[in-house]
Design an enzyme around this catalytic site. Structure first.
Site, PDB file in Angstrom:
ATOM      1  CB  SER A   6      -7.740   3.756   3.008  1.00 15.15           C
ATOM      2  OG  SER A   6      -6.962   3.096   3.989  1.00 15.15           O
ATOM      3  CE  LYS A  45      -3.843   2.050   2.673  1.00  9.84           C
ATOM      4  NZ  LYS A  45      -4.659   1.906   3.904  1.00  9.84           N
ATOM      5  CB  SER A  62      -8.224   0.830   5.789  1.00 13.22           C
ATOM      6  OG  SER A  62      -8.890   2.077   5.849  1.00 13.22           O
TER       7      SER A  62
END
Lengths: 459, 459
Positions: free
Chosen positions: B175, B100, B199
C-alpha cells in the site's frame, strides 16, 4: 432420597453437626495435621474416612465420578511411612484431596463431564496435581464437573448432576460442583476446582464452603482441560479460608508460612451487586452484614465499565471455548448435552473482530479494577445473586425481575476472571436455610491480606 | 501521458539517468550530507529540488497527496541555520522525507487514502515523524496510500492510483505506493511507509528501490492509522540499503553508527518461492542470480508450515482490520471503494475461534522461522511473484497458472510480517524492463548483517 442432608446425623463418620455427615466437616487441615503428627490419627485413617464418606453419601450427592480406593490407600500408607521415618512434606502431608474431573490424574479416568471422554484415562498428572503429591497430599478420586466445565449449574455432566448437600433437589452450582458438594458434605477437607467465570466460587457459595480463585497465572493450568485459556484458573475449595490459603501456597509453589496478617484496619470497597446483575436483596443484606465485624472501613465503590466488561468476557470466553471444541461439534454433536452444544454453537458465532475488540475492553476493565484496588485494599459483594436453584432450573425471578439462572450465578464472579484478580467466596449466612456467599477480591501479590480479612468475615 | 519515464531525461532537475528525472535519483543521503556540510548545498536547495521534482513529475505519477511547500522550506531554513550555527543533528539533518498518508504529520491532511478522511487534519506528529524531525529531517509532504493501507496494488486511493515511474500504466504496488514512486522517481531520497503484509517491500520491488520492514515493535506505530495492529510495521523506502539503514536507526531510536559488518562469509537459506506462491520463473532466476556475488553460502531451505501460516495471517489480518472499521462499514459504506469494502466485509466473517486458533498458529510459525534462522543467518527469495501489473488488473497468469494479483504480490512478503522478522527488498535486476526485487529476511537484533548482505547483492 432425603429432602435434606442437613438434619441427617447418623453413621459412623458423622460429626453430628447440622450440615453434613462426613468426617471432615468442621475439621481444619491444621488440626488434622497436628493429630497426624501426634500419631492420634494416621493418613490411612483419613483416606479411609474419605472413602467411607463417599460410600455413605455419594449415592445421594453424586459428587464423585471416580474413587481411587487403591491409589488413595497406597498413597496414605506411603505418607504414614514417610512421617514415621521423619520425612514431613508439610501441611498437606497425608491430607485427602479430591480433584475435579477435568484435571489430569495419572492412571485415572478424566471424563471432563462429557460422553466424548467417557473412557479417557489420563497418562500423567496435571502440574497442580503433581505439586499436591509432592506436598504429600493423598488423591482420593475425581469430582463431578459440569460438562467441559462450561456451565455454572453443575447439573449437566456425563455422570449426572451433582447435588447440594443442603438440599439434594437443588444444584451445587458449577462447574466445580462435585468439589463443592464433597467439601460441604465432609467427604474431603480439600478439593481442586477450576474457575473461568466463577466455577470455584459459585459452588463454594451455593454449598456453604470457602472457595478461592488465585490471580491469573499464579497456578499453572498444564494438564487441565481448557474452557477458555485466557480466563481459566485452578482454584481450591475447603472448609475454611485458612485451608484455602495452605493449599494455594502449595499450588502456587510458595513456601508454607504462617500468615503475618493480623487485625489491622482494612479499607474495603462494597460494590452494590445490582450494578453488575439483579441480586436477591436478602442475599445482599446477608453479605453486607457479614462485613460488620469491626476493623473494616467499608465504602461504596461503583465500577463504570460494566458494558465493556460484559462484551469482553462473552467474546473471549466464547471464542476460546469454541476453538477448543470446533472439531467435536462438527464431528460428534450427539455426544454433547443439548445445553452445552447450544452454547458452544452460539459461541462459534462470535466474530474475530469482536474478539479483537474484547482484548482492548479487557485491558480497559483491568485498568479500572487496578485503579479501584489502588483506592481500597479489597472489593466485596455477594458471590451469587441467588441461593441454590433447583436442579434443571434455567429461569429465575430475582427481586421481581425474570432472569436466567446462568446470569444470576456468574453475574458477580465473572468480572474478576476478566480482571485476573484473586477472589474468594466465604460463607456469610443463609437465606431460607440455604448458604449465602460473600465474595472478596484482592490485589495480586497481597493474597495473605485477602485470606486474613476473609477469615474475619467468614461465618 | 508518457508511456514511460525511463527514457525521459529533460528538465532542470534531471540527473540524466535512465530511470528518473528527479534530482535525488542515484544520490545517497551520505553524499547529500557531505555536500551540506561542505556548504556546496543547503537544505533549502534540497527541499526546493524535492518540491520541484514533485511539481514536474507528480502530474503523471500521483505519488503525492499533499505537498507542504511552506512547512518544508521553513524546516529546511531552520536546518540550514542550525548547521551554520554548529548544531548538527546527524545524517538526516536537512534531508527531505515524504511520509505515507496514513501517518500523522501535525497540521497536514491525513486522508488514509479514503473518502472517510478526505478533510482530516492531524493535530500531532506520529512518533516516527517526531523522531525524524528531531534528527533534522525535512518533511515535504504526504504520499499516496492504498485506501486504509488495505491492498498491495496501490491503485485504490481517494486521490487516485499512484503510478509506476517505470511505466505509468502499471501499478506501483502498495500500500505504500506513493512512497515507492516518489523515491524511484527521485522526488525524495527517503520516504516512510507501513508494512502489514508487504506494503513497504512490494512497492520497493515493483518500483526498483530498497524497502525495509523492521522487526515487529522495533519502531513505534503510535500515530499511524492501524490496518492490523499485531502485524503493522513502520518501514522505509530509499535509493539504497545504506540509506534504509540510516533511517531505520533514527526511527528505532538507535545512535547513528557506521556498520561494522564487512565481507565475512554468510550462510543464507534460499526459499524456493513456489513453496509459498506460484512465481514467474524469470523472476526466480533473476533473484537467485543476484546472490551469486561470492562470499554467500547458499543452501535451499523449505519451511513446512505454509498452511498454518496462511490461516493465521488471514484470520489475524482480517479480524484486526474489521475491528478498526466496523462502525464505518455499517454507517457509511458508500465512502469506501468497492474493492476495500468487499474485503473488509469478508474480513468481518472470520470467527473469533479462528482468530484464537490463529494466535497459536502464529506462534508455531514464529518458532519455525526462529529455527530456520538458527540454521542460516538470512533467508532469501524474490519479493513479489510478478513484476508490476497494469493498474486495475486483478487476475494474472503466473507460470501458466491463473491466480490473483493480490496473492502474487503479498505471497512472499506476508510470512515475515507474521514472523515479525526484519526484511528488506533490494533491486535484483529486471524482467521485460521492469524491476525485480530480491527479499532478504534476517534475525531480529542482527539488522546490520541484513543491511550489509543486502548492499552486496543489490543491483
Amino acid at each position: 432420597m432425603s429432602p435434606s442432608l442437613i438434619s441427617r446425623a447418623g453413621g459412623a463418620l458423622s460429626t453430628g453437626t447440622q450440615h453434613t455427615t462426613g468426617f471432615f466437616h468442621g475439621r481444619t487441615i491444621d488440626e488434622l495435621g497436628e493429630q497426624l503428627r501426634r500419631e492420634e490419627l494416621r493418613a490411612v485413617d483419613l483416606a479411609t474416612a474419605a472413602l467411607g464418606a463417599v460410600d455413605a453419601l455419594d449415592g445421594e450427592l453424586n459428587a464423585v465420578v471416580t474413587l481411587d480406593r487403591e491409589g488413595a490407600l497406597r498413597a496414605a500408607e506411603e505418607a504414614d511411612a514417610e512421617l514415621s521415618g521423619g520425612l514431613d512434606r508439610g501441611p498437606l502431608h497425608g491430607i485427602p484431596v479430591a480433584v475435579k474431573d477435568i484435571i489430569d490424574v495419572a492412571g485415572l479416568r478424566t471424563t471432563m463431564g462429557s460422553a466424548h471422554f467417557a473412557d479417557h484415562v489420563s497418562t500423567s498428572d496435571a502440574e497442580c496435581v503433581r505439586r499436591l503429591r509432592v506436598a504429600g497430599a493423598v488423591i482420593i478420586g475425581k469430582t463431578t464437573t459440569h460438562e467441559f466445565a462450561f456451565g455454572p449449574t453443575g447439573d449437566r455432566a456425563y455422570n449426572g448432576p451433582s447435588r447440594n448437600p443442603h438440599d439434594p433437589g437443588r444444584m451445587t452450582g458449577g462447574s466445580s460442583g462435585g468439589s463443592g458438594a464433597a467439601v460441604a458434605a465432609g467427604m474431603v477437607p480439600l478439593a481442586l476446582g477450576t474457575d473461568t467465570g466463577g466455577s470455584v466460587r459459585i459452588p463454594a457459595s451455593l454449598c456453604g464452603v470457602a472457595g478461592f480463585k488465585p490471580a491469573h497465572g499464579a497456578v499453572p493450568t498444564d494438564g487441565v482441560f481448557p474452557l477458555s485459556r485466557s480466563l481459566d484458573h485452578v482454584g481450591v475449595l475447603a472448609g475454611s479460608t485458612a485451608d484455602c490459603r495452605l493449599a494455594y501456597r502449595v499450588l502456587a509453589g510458595l513456601r508454607p508460612m504462617p500468615s503475618r496478617e493480623h487485625g489491622s484496619e482494612v479499607s474495603l470497597g462494597w460494590i452494590p451487586p445490582d450494578l453488575l446483575h439483579p441480586t436477591d436483596p436478602r442475599i445482599t443484606g446477608v453479605a453486607r452484614a457479614a462485613l460488620d465485624v469491626g476493623g473494616i472501613d467499608v465504602r461504596e465503590v461503583r465500577p463504570s465499565g460494566r458494558e465493556g466488561m460484559l462484551r469482553a468476557f462473552g467474546a473471549i470466553q466464547f471464542s476460546e471455548a469454541h476453538a477448543v471444541h470446533a472439531e467435536r461439534i462438527a464431528d460428534a454433536p450427539q455426544l454433547f448435552t443439548d445445553d452445552v452444544l447450544t452454547i458452544l454453537r452460539l459461541a462459534g458465532e462470535t466474530a474475530g473482530w469482536q474478539y479483537v475488540r474484547a482484548l482492548g475492553e479487557r485491558a480497559d476493565w483491568r485498568a479500572e479494577v487496578a485503579e479501584l484496588l489502588g483506592e481500597v485494599e479489597l472489593l466485596a459483594m455477594p458471590t451469587t445473586c441467588v441461593t441454590a436453584p433447583e436442579i434443571d432450573q434455567r429461569e429465575i425471578e430475582v427481586n421481581g425481575t425474570p432472569t436466567s439462572v446462568r446470569g444470576s450465578l456468574i453475574g458477580l464472579t465473572r468480572p474478576w476472571n476478566l480482571a485476573g484478580a484473586p477472589a474468594i467466596s466465604v460463607p456469610a449466612g443463609t437465606v431460607d436455610g440455604l448458604p449465602v456467599g460473600l465474595q472478596l477480591v484482592g490485589r495480586p501479590g497481597q493474597e495473605d491480606r485477602l485470606f486474613a480479612v476473609a477469615a474475619r468475615v467468614s461465618r
